[in-house]
Motif scaffolding. Structure first.
Motif, mmCIF file in Angstrom:
data_model
loop_
_atom_site.group_PDB
_atom_site.id
_atom_site.type_symbol
_atom_site.label_atom_id
_atom_site.label_comp_id
_atom_site.label_asym_id
_atom_site.label_seq_id
_atom_site.Cartn_x
_atom_site.Cartn_y
_atom_site.Cartn_z
ATOM 1 N N ASP A 405 3.846 -6.634 4.741
ATOM 2 C CA ASP A 405 2.889 -6.839 3.652
ATOM 3 C C ASP A 405 3.203 -5.918 2.479
ATOM 4 O O ASP A 405 3.170 -6.334 1.315
ATOM 5 C CB ASP A 405 1.471 -6.591 4.160
ATOM 6 N N LEU A 406 3.525 -4.664 2.771
ATOM 7 C CA LEU A 406 3.890 -3.718 1.712
ATOM 8 C C LEU A 406 5.165 -4.146 1.007
ATOM 9 O O LEU A 406 5.287 -4.040 -0.222
ATOM 10 C CB LEU A 406 4.061 -2.317 2.306
ATOM 11 N N LEU A 407 6.127 -4.643 1.795
ATOM 12 C CA LEU A 407 7.382 -5.114 1.214
ATOM 13 C C LEU A 407 7.137 -6.267 0.239
ATOM 14 O O LEU A 407 7.675 -6.288 -0.879
ATOM 15 C CB LEU A 407 8.343 -5.547 2.328
ATOM 16 N N GLU A 408 6.319 -7.222 0.663
ATOM 17 C CA GLU A 408 6.073 -8.390 -0.184
ATOM 18 C C GLU A 408 5.291 -8.017 -1.439
ATOM 19 O O GLU A 408 5.579 -8.525 -2.534
ATOM 20 C CB GLU A 408 5.351 -9.465 0.627
ATOM 21 N N ARG A 409 4.349 -7.124 -1.317
ATOM 22 C CA ARG A 409 3.602 -6.689 -2.495
ATOM 23 C C ARG A 409 4.513 -5.924 -3.461
ATOM 24 O O ARG A 409 4.375 -6.026 -4.681
ATOM 25 C CB ARG A 409 2.414 -5.819 -2.068
ATOM 26 N N THR A 410 5.451 -5.178 -2.895
ATOM 27 C CA THR A 410 6.417 -4.466 -3.740
ATOM 28 C C THR A 410 7.339 -5.448 -4.450
ATOM 29 O O THR A 410 7.633 -5.305 -5.637
ATOM 30 C CB THR A 410 7.245 -3.489 -2.884
ATOM 31 N N ALA A 411 7.776 -6.458 -3.733
ATOM 32 C CA ALA A 411 8.649 -7.471 -4.330
ATOM 33 C C ALA A 411 7.952 -8.193 -5.472
ATOM 34 O O ALA A 411 8.595 -8.561 -6.475
ATOM 35 C CB ALA A 411 9.087 -8.466 -3.266
ATOM 36 N N LEU A 412 6.645 -8.399 -5.336
ATOM 37 C CA LEU A 412 5.874 -9.098 -6.372
ATOM 38 C C LEU A 412 5.487 -8.197 -7.526
ATOM 39 O O LEU A 412 4.883 -8.651 -8.504
ATOM 40 C CB LEU A 412 4.612 -9.712 -5.756
ATOM 41 N N GLY A 413 5.808 -6.913 -7.445
ATOM 42 C CA GLY A 413 5.475 -5.989 -8.514
ATOM 43 C C GLY A 413 4.073 -5.433 -8.428
ATOM 44 O O GLY A 413 3.619 -4.738 -9.353
ATOM 45 N N GLU A 414 3.374 -5.699 -7.333
ATOM 46 C CA GLU A 414 2.012 -5.189 -7.181
ATOM 47 C C GLU A 414 2.012 -3.721 -6.776
ATOM 48 O O GLU A 414 1.026 -3.001 -7.014
ATOM 49 C CB GLU A 414 1.265 -6.016 -6.133
ATOM 50 N N LEU A 415 3.092 -3.263 -6.151
ATOM 51 C CA LEU A 415 3.267 -1.868 -5.773
ATOM 52 C C LEU A 415 4.633 -1.392 -6.245
ATOM 53 O O LEU A 415 5.558 -2.195 -6.391
ATOM 54 C CB LEU A 415 3.178 -1.692 -4.253
ATOM 55 N N THR A 416 4.753 -0.081 -6.491
ATOM 56 C CA THR A 416 6.070 0.477 -6.798
ATOM 57 C C THR A 416 6.678 1.014 -5.512
ATOM 58 O O THR A 416 5.956 1.478 -4.605
ATOM 59 C CB THR A 416 5.971 1.602 -7.839
ATOM 60 N N ASN A 417 7.977 0.976 -5.421
ATOM 61 C CA ASN A 417 8.663 1.403 -4.205
ATOM 62 C C ASN A 417 8.812 2.924 -4.187
ATOM 63 O O ASN A 417 9.915 3.471 -4.251
ATOM 64 C CB ASN A 417 10.035 0.717 -4.109
ATOM 65 N N VAL A 418 7.677 3.576 -4.113
ATOM 66 C CA VAL A 418 7.602 5.035 -4.075
ATOM 67 C C VAL A 418 6.818 5.428 -2.824
ATOM 68 O O VAL A 418 5.765 4.840 -2.527
ATOM 69 C CB VAL A 418 6.895 5.593 -5.329
ATOM 70 N N ARG A 419 7.303 6.408 -2.088
ATOM 71 C CA ARG A 419 6.734 6.757 -0.779
ATOM 72 C C ARG A 419 5.234 7.018 -0.842
ATOM 73 O O ARG A 419 4.454 6.455 -0.052
ATOM 74 C CB ARG A 419 7.462 7.983 -0.218
ATOM 75 N N GLU A 420 4.802 7.834 -1.780
ATOM 76 C CA GLU A 420 3.388 8.195 -1.855
ATOM 77 C C GLU A 420 2.518 6.982 -2.174
ATOM 78 O O GLU A 420 1.416 6.815 -1.618
ATOM 79 C CB GLU A 420 3.178 9.284 -2.916
ATOM 80 N N VAL A 421 3.005 6.134 -3.079
ATOM 81 C CA VAL A 421 2.259 4.929 -3.446
ATOM 82 C C VAL A 421 2.102 4.009 -2.246
ATOM 83 O O VAL A 421 1.018 3.457 -1.982
ATOM 84 C CB VAL A 421 2.955 4.198 -4.613
ATOM 85 N N LEU A 422 3.170 3.843 -1.491
ATOM 86 C CA LEU A 422 3.135 2.949 -0.340
ATOM 87 C C LEU A 422 2.257 3.497 0.776
ATOM 88 O O LEU A 422 1.570 2.740 1.483
ATOM 89 C CB LEU A 422 4.560 2.698 0.160
ATOM 90 N N ILE A 423 2.241 4.815 0.968
ATOM 91 C CA ILE A 423 1.378 5.400 1.999
ATOM 92 C C ILE A 423 -0.094 5.196 1.640
ATOM 93 O O ILE A 423 -0.914 4.838 2.503
ATOM 94 C CB ILE A 423 1.695 6.896 2.171
ATOM 95 N N GLU A 424 -0.421 5.383 0.365
ATOM 96 C CA GLU A 424 -1.815 5.149 -0.057
ATOM 97 C C GLU A 424 -2.193 3.686 0.122
ATOM 98 O O GLU A 424 -3.334 3.360 0.534
ATOM 99 C CB GLU A 424 -1.987 5.586 -1.517
ATOM 100 N N ALA A 425 -1.261 2.779 -0.171
ATOM 101 C CA ALA A 425 -1.525 1.355 0.019
ATOM 102 C C ALA A 425 -1.715 1.032 1.484
ATOM 103 O O ALA A 425 -2.555 0.199 1.862
ATOM 104 C CB ALA A 425 -0.388 0.530 -0.578
ATOM 105 N N ALA A 426 -0.934 1.681 2.351
ATOM 106 C CA ALA A 426 -1.061 1.464 3.791
ATOM 107 C C ALA A 426 -2.436 1.938 4.283
ATOM 108 O O ALA A 426 -3.087 1.285 5.100
ATOM 109 C CB ALA A 426 0.058 2.187 4.533
ATOM 110 N N LYS A 427 -2.859 3.090 3.793
ATOM 111 C CA LYS A 427 -4.169 3.618 4.187
ATOM 112 C C LYS A 427 -5.286 2.679 3.732
ATOM 113 O O LYS A 427 -6.238 2.411 4.479
ATOM 114 C CB LYS A 427 -4.367 5.006 3.584
#
Length: 433
Positions: A405-427
């Motif tokens: 899910d994080l990968l697909e949101r990143t591919a769509l530009g909804e998230l940036t591929n940055v560790r801290e951003v992705l961890i917050e999105a996961a939480k």
């Protein structure tokens, strides 16, 4: 290796021919290398035939390998490379419609050439470039005719694989199959069921990779050989007949994987069915995935927009499809769309999709791919361990789904591929469940 003026310029082969001649034996270049030399085409493989027995060949050269003594073949090792040298032979009755039960050594070149499949492959050349052509192979080449040596019925019943070779040679060299040879092929087509699928697959791959894949396909359909494979394939080969212009476009693709993907796409068959058929054909896993991945992606793109009153934007569907099915499949599909002609009518789902979605995809798909920062979980800035630690949870099936899910949101530009951003999105995703 290039042929010049009908002569094969290969120092190693010339050395072997001279050495055997000096020892009192006959020795010639034979088969495909002679054919291609006379046509001025690149030489791929050098085959040498001689009146010398295998042990006599081995006595003439310091380094040899007994690679096929049961067939009279010795490999001579020189600094220029390795060369197969085979004693003149005649063959006894064939078994399994593929191989001779035994071979007998002979001293007559013509008898040796007589056992070969087609006249253009039944020629020999000495070290000076003189051609021995007892079955008029040169005349057949000049006339653009593919003809069996002797009785075609016998050649095909001896080795049923020769029928597929007939189709391959006719398409590769632009030859017309001589009438008696073609009739014998049609009559003996059922014998193909005795041939191992890996042999069939090898011939099909060489046809598709050749200079005229469309002609090979049309000859295959006209011959009916596909109905007589050892394993019946759930593929409607006759559908190729509805894609005449598209078949002609296959040769515009350079990679064999792309050519296979296009041919399989034109069969309008579910990707899962095609995948199983490629397994039956003994395609390697990598080759099967490369071709079938394109079909699965195209299928997913069409399904994502079909039957919806408000279909998802093509850009979103394309980016998700590229991530789910792989960047390689996405780029391959774009290569296909660049050469596929627009269908003359819109009968069938594939034709409708090519008219409705393919033009925009061909025009903008590459730019959309460039906007995707990562295509796989390996390229994502966090790992499963990072997610488990951040959420204080034990790894499990949930983790793969969350990362995807994080990968697909990143591919769509909804998230940036940055560790801290992705961890917050996961939480946040975990808290929302």
């Amino acid at each position: 290796m290039e042929a010049s003026s009908g002569k094969i310029n290969d120092p190693g082969a010339a050395h072997i021919l001279r050495k055997l001649s000096e020892a009192g034996y006959e020795a010639y270049l034979v088969g495909g290398c002679v054919r291609d030399a006379l046509l001025g085409k690149p030489i791929k493989d050098i085959d040498i035939a001689t009146s010398a027995l295998p042990e006599q060949v081995m006595g003439c050269f310091p380094r040899t390998v007994p690679t096929g003594l049961q067939h009279g073949t010795v490999t001579v090792v020189l600094k220029e490379g390795t060369y197969e040298v085979t004693t003149f032979r005649k063959e006894a009755a064939y078994e399994g419609f593929r191989r001779p039960t035994s071979v007998a050594y002979i001293s007559d070149l013509t008898e040796d050439l007589k056992r070969r499949d087609f006249t253009m492959n039944a020629m020999a050349m000495d070290v000076d470039g003189t051609v021995m052509d007892p079955f008029a192979g040169q005349a057949d080449l000049a006339a653009g005719v593919l003809r069996c040596v002797g009785a075609a019925e016998e050649r095909f019943s001896e080795d049923a694989l020769r029928m597929l070779r007939c189709v391959r040679f006719a398409s590769t060299y632009g030859l017309d199959v001589e009438a008696a040879t073609w009739q014998a092929l049609l009559a003996n087509a059922p014998l193909l069921r005795h041939i191992a699928m890996e042999r069939v697959r090898s011939e099909l791959q060489r046809m598709v990779d050749g200079p005229a894949p469309a002609r090979a396909v049309r000859l295959l359909l006209a011959s009916g050989l596909t109905a007589h494979f050892k394993r019946q394939l759930p593929l409607p080969f006759e559908r190729w007949l509805a894609w005449d212009a598209a078949l002609d476009a296959v040769s515009a693709l350079d990679a064999q994987h792309d050519r296979w993907a296009m041919l399989l796409l034109l069969l309008e068959t579910p990707a899962d069915t095609v995948r199983k058929a490629l397994q039956e054909l003994t395609f390697s896993r990598a080759d099967g995935l490369a071709a079938n991945g394109v079909l699965a992606l195209r299928e997913a793109l069409a399904a994502a927009q079909a039957g919806l009153a408000d279909p998802a934007p093509l850009e979103r569907v394309w980016k998700l499809g590229a991530v789910r099915h792989g960047e390689a499949a996405a780029r391959a599909l774009l290569r296909l769309l660049r050469v596929l002609p627009q269908p003359s009518d819109q009968r069938g789902e594939l034709a409708r999709w090519l008219v409705s979605a393919a033009p925009e995809l061909a025009r903008r798909g590459e730019d959309w791919l460039k906007q995707i920062p990562c295509f796989s979980l390996k390229q994502l800035a966090i790992s499963g361990q990072d997610v488990a630690a951040a959420l204080s949870k034990q790894p499990g099936p949930w983790m793969g789904q969350l990362l995807q899910d994080l990968l697909e949101r990143t591919a769509l530009g909804e998230l940036t591929n940055v560790r801290e951003v992705l961890i917050e999105a996961a939480k946040a995703a975990a808290a929302a469940k």
